[in-house]
Scaffold this motif. Structure first.
Motif, PDB file in Angstrom:
ATOM      1  N   LYS A   1       0.843  -1.190   0.000  1.00  0.00           N
ATOM      2  CA  LYS A   1       0.000   0.000   0.000  1.00  0.00           C
ATOM      3  C   LYS A   1       0.879   1.240   0.000  1.00  0.00           C
ATOM      4  O   LYS A   1       1.725   1.402   0.887  1.00  0.00           O
ATOM      5  CB  LYS A   1      -0.924   0.020   1.226  1.00  0.00           C
TER       6      LYS A   1
ATOM      7  N   SER B   1       0.052   4.222   0.642  1.00  0.00           N
ATOM      8  CA  SER B   1      -0.220   5.077   1.804  1.00  0.00           C
ATOM      9  C   SER B   1       0.630   4.660   2.996  1.00  0.00           C
ATOM     10  O   SER B   1       1.124   5.505   3.757  1.00  0.00           O
ATOM     11  CB  SER B   1      -1.705   5.006   2.171  1.00  0.00           C
TER      12      SER B   1
ATOM     13  N   HIS C   1       4.202   5.807   2.476  1.00  0.00           N
ATOM     14  CA  HIS C   1       4.327   7.231   2.776  1.00  0.00           C
ATOM     15  C   HIS C   1       4.417   7.460   4.278  1.00  0.00           C
ATOM     16  O   HIS C   1       5.207   8.293   4.754  1.00  0.00           O
ATOM     17  CB  HIS C   1       3.147   8.008   2.199  1.00  0.00           C
ATOM     18  N   GLU C   2       3.612   6.727   5.055  1.00  0.00           N
ATOM     19  CA  GLU C   2       3.663   6.875   6.511  1.00  0.00           C
ATOM     20  C   GLU C   2       5.038   6.484   7.048  1.00  0.00           C
ATOM     21  O   GLU C   2       5.608   7.161   7.912  1.00  0.00           O
ATOM     22  CB  GLU C   2       2.584   6.007   7.157  1.00  0.00           C
TER      23      GLU C   2
ATOM     24  N   ASP D   1       7.561   9.128   6.174  1.00  0.00           N
ATOM     25  CA  ASP D   1       7.399  10.304   7.035  1.00  0.00           C
ATOM     26  C   ASP D   1       8.053  10.083   8.390  1.00  0.00           C
ATOM     27  O   ASP D   1       8.752  10.960   8.918  1.00  0.00           O
ATOM     28  CB  ASP D   1       5.912  10.629   7.232  1.00  0.00           C
TER      29      ASP D   1
END
Length: 409
Positions: free
Chosen positions: A47, A49, A52-53, A56
Motif C-alpha cells: 500500500k 499510503s 508514505h507513513e 514520514d
C-alpha cells in the motif's frame, strides 16, 4: 542498497535514525510484531499510503525507501534532501591528499578566495540557513581538499590545512543538526587529523568539540565526556598557556560540551563542575564573543545550563534559567544559538506539562531561524509531543507550523 528488499531498506533506515522496533512501531501506530515481519520480508508492503507513513516517520523521500532516485523536495529551500546528503557523502569520500602523494595536485582555488568562502559558510551556519549551506558544502569540501592537497610544506600548507579543518567542522555541525550522525562523526574525525597538520592547538580543540558533539548524537555520551574534558585540561589557561580570548573561548566550549555529555549520563555533579568552570572562563573573557566561531561568553553558558537541565529531566530549572537571561544579551546572540535554545526550552516545557508554552517556544524559534525548527529531527519530536498532548484542536499557528514541518496534526 537499491537491490535490497524493501523490508531490509526499512530496517536500514530505522537503524540510521537510531529507533528501536518498538519506538518505530509506536510512531506508526503498529505493533512491534508488524514491524519485525515487514523487515524480515514476511509481510509485504503493497500500500502506497503505508509506504508514505513509513517514509514520514523515517524522515526520508519515499522514492529512496522504494530503491529509486529521490526527487528533490519542494520545501528544500530550508532543509536537506537525500540527493544533497549523497553529494556531501561523495565529497567526504574523496582522498585528494593521497592522490597528490603520487601525482601533482590539481590547480587549487586561491587561498584568499577559500578564506572568504569559509567565513561565509560559518555565517551561513550561524544564521541557521541549512538548506543554502548543504547545497554549497560539496563544492566547498572539494575546493578545500584540493587546496590542502596542493601544498606539501610551509606556511601555505598550514593555511590550507586550517581552512580544510574548518570546512570539515562546518560540515560536521550541519550534518548533526539534520540527523546525519554517522556522516557528522566522519567529518569531525577528519577535522581532528587536519587540525594537527595545521599546527593550531585551538583548531584541534574545536575539532575535539565537534567529535564530542557527534559522539553524543550517536549515543556515545561517556567517550564524548572523556575526550572533551581531556583536551580542555590540556588547553586550560595556566602559567604556560596564556589566557587569550581565543583560548578562553575554545576551552570554555569544551567544558560546556563535556557538561552536556555528563548530563546525558545523569552525572549532575560533573555537570555543575564543568559549567562552573566554563562560567569562570566566560567571566575572564568578559562578554559574549565569536572567537573561533564559538559564540562563547556568559550568555552561552546560561544557555548550556538550561540545556543540561533539560537533559537531566529538570525542565522547571531549565525554564527558570531561561527566564533569568537578560533579553538584550540573548537578542545579541546569532540566530542559530537563540533558536537552538528555544528548542531546548520547548523540551523543558513539555517535561513540566506546559505544552502551550512549549508550542510558543517553537513558534518563536521558527520566527528567528526557521531551519532550526523545521529541519531538525529533534524539533519534529517536540512538535509531535505538543500535538499529542494538546486537548482538542491545536491553535492555528501551531497547526500551520506543524504542516510546514511535515508533522501530522
Amino acid at each position: 542498497m537499491d537491490e535490497l528488499p524493501i523490508g531490509r531498506r526499512v530496517a536500514y533506515w530505522r537503524g540510521r535514525r537510531r529507533m528501536s522496533q518498538q519506538v518505530f512501531a509506536d510512531r506508526l501506530g503498529k505493533s512491534k510484531s508488524w514491524v519485525d515481519k515487514v523487515e524480515r520480508g514476511v509481510r509485504r508492503l503493497d500500500k502506497f499510503s503505508v509506504l508514505h507513513e513509513i517514509a514520514d516517520v523515517l524522515q526520508l523521500d519515499v522514492q529512496l525507501l522504494m530503491g529509486r532516485d529521490p526527487e528533490r523536495r519542494t520545501d528544500a529551500l530550508n532543509c536537506i534532501d537525500q540527493i544533497e546528503v549523497e553529494e556531501i557523502r561523495a565529497a567526504l569520500e574523496r582522498y585528494d591528499s593521497m592522490t597528490a602523494f603520487f601525482d601533482a595536485a590539481p590547480c587549487p582555488p586561491p587561498l584568499d578566495e577559500m578564506r572568504k568562502a569559509v567565513s561565509h559558510a560559518w555565517l551561513t551556519y550561524q544564521y541557521a540557513r541549512y538548506g543554502v549551506l548543504t547545497r554549497a558544502l560539496p563544492k566547498l569540501l572539494r575546493d578545500a581538499q584540493a587546496a590542502d592537497a596542493a601544498f606539501s610544506g610551509g606556511d601555505e600548507a598550514h593555511k590550507a590545512a586550517h581552512l580544510l579543518g574548518q570546512v570539515y567542522q562546518i560540515a560536521s555541525s550541519t550534518l548533526r543538526k539534520l540527523g546525519e550522525h554517522d556522516l557528522s562523526w566522519l567529518a569531525a574525525d577528519r577535522s581532528m587529523a587536519v587540525a594537527q597538520r595545521a599546527g593550531d592547538q585551538l583548531l584541534a580543540g574545536l575539532a575535539t568539540f565537534r567529535v564530542g558533539n557527534a559522539l553524543l548524537a550517536l549515543g556515545r555520551a561517556r567517550p564524548a565526556l572523556e575526550i572533551n574534558v581531556n583536551i580542555a585540561n590540556r588547553l586550560a589557561p595556566n602559567a604556560e598557556n596564556e589566557a587569550t580570548p581565543e583560548r578562553l573561548s575554545v576551552y570554555g566550549m569544551l567544558l560546556l560540551q563535556g557538561a552536556m555529555a555528563a548530563a546525558r549520563i545523569g552525572d549532575s555533579a560533573t555537570v555543575r563542575d564543568l559549567i562552573n568552570g566554563a562560567e569562570e572562563a566566560a567571566e575572564l573573557l568578559g562578554g559574549d564573543h565569536n572567537y573561533y566561531w564559538t559564540c562563547f561568553g556568559p550568555t552561552n553558558v546560561l544557555l548550556h545550563r538550561a540545556s543540561a537541565a533539560v537533559e537531566l529531566g529538570e525542565g522547571r530549572q531549565a525554564v527558570e534559567t531561561h527566564e533569568a537571561i537578560q533579553p538584550a544579551e540573548f537578542n545579541a546572540l546569532l540566530p542559530e544559538r537563540r533558536a537552538h535554545h528555544l528548542l531546548d526550552i520547548a523540551r523543558g516545557c513539555t517535561q513540566v506539562g506546559d505544552v502551550e508554552k512549549a508550542g510558543a517556544m517553537l513558534l518563536e524559534g521558527d520566527r528567528m531561524a526557521p531551519s532550526e525548527i523545521r529541519c531538525r529531527p529533534l524539533a519534529h519530536e517536540v512538535m509531535s509531543d505538543v500535538l499529542r498532548r494538546t486537548r482538542g484542536a491545536p491553535p492555528a499557528p501551531i497547526a500551520e507550523l506543524a504542516e510546514h514541518m511535515g508533522v501530522g496534526v
